[in-house]
Design an enzyme around this catalytic site. Structure first.
Site, PDB file in Angstrom:
ATOM      1  CB  CYS A  92      -0.931  -0.005   1.204  1.00 30.72           C
ATOM      2  SG  CYS A  92      -2.026   1.439   1.292  1.00 30.72           S
ATOM      3  CE1 TYR A  93       5.813   5.353   2.550  1.00 34.53           C
ATOM      4  CE2 TYR A  93       7.296   3.741   1.559  1.00 34.53           C
ATOM      5  CZ  TYR A  93       7.062   5.007   2.077  1.00 34.53           C
ATOM      6  OH  TYR A  93       8.092   5.923   2.099  1.00 34.53           O
TER       7      TYR A  93
END
Length: 209
Positions: A123-124
């Site tokens: 996600c990052y």
């Protein structure tokens, strides 16, 4: 040069503000009401703003912007997207509207291949990838700096810099020095590069960008 720093009170941001001052620039620290401004060098100019709701004039009266903010390793996916993707995009928009000269993005190694990320990092890296692409399409001079894993070790002033690096760690202080150099060097335009701890002086490594 007057430089707006997003994430100015973070672990990397505070070192960046200090380095900008040492290099003769005027950092403008973007802070929230809850920010601990005591970590900033004495006399640092601050500008109240939140990446989730930026004022229209946040980038007024500065020459460059450095995005050194991050949601942090303990936040959920919603906050990661809110800060690292949406907050970065919003600041890019405000910088473009203010016609600033240069925008430097602190991204991450692996941002172009988030599908290959280890557990917990996808996600990052997806957020970083989206912000990087948005910056490339924004029509401003930019540089995108992608370090490997960050440490709190003392900076060595020696790095590895390339489109793809082999090192696994780099001190935040060395990242801060690279961000400053990428901001002040007018010859670095439209460049994306990775950095890690290495054996080349930062000043020499930056000449290869």
């Amino acid at each position: 040069m007057r430089v707006l720093v997003a994430g100015a009170t973070g672990k990397t941001g505070r070192l960046l503000v200090r380095d900008l001052k040492e290099q003769g620039h005027e950092p403008v620290a973007m802070v929230r009401e809850s920010s601990d401004t005591s970590v900033l060098p004495e006399g640092t100019e601050t500008r109240l703003a939140d990446l989730s709701d930026l004022p229209g004039d946040v980038a007024a009266d500065v020459d460059a912007v450095i995005f050194a903010a991050g949601s942090g390793g303990d936040t959920d996916e919603e906050m990661t997207r809110k800060i690292d993707r949406d907050g970065a995009k919003a600041l890019i928009d405000k910088a473009a509207e203010a016609k600033i000269k240069r925008f430097v993005m602190l991204s991450s190694k692996g941002a172009d291949t988030p599908e290959q990320a280890p557990d917990g990092m996808a996600c990052y890296l997806e957020a970083k990838h989206a912000a990087d692409v948005y910056l490339r399409d924004a029509g401003m001079e930019f540089a995108i700096v992608r370090p490997v894993a960050l440490t709190d070790d003392q900076g060595k002033g020696m790095i590895e810099l390339a489109g793809h690096v082999e090192g696994e760690e780099i001190a935040r202080a060395d990242v801060a020095r690279v961000l400053t150099a990428a901001t002040e060097d007018a010859s670095i335009k439209g460049k994306t590069f990775e950095i890690a701890s290495g054996s080349t002086l930062i000043s020499d490594a930056m000449k290869t960008v």
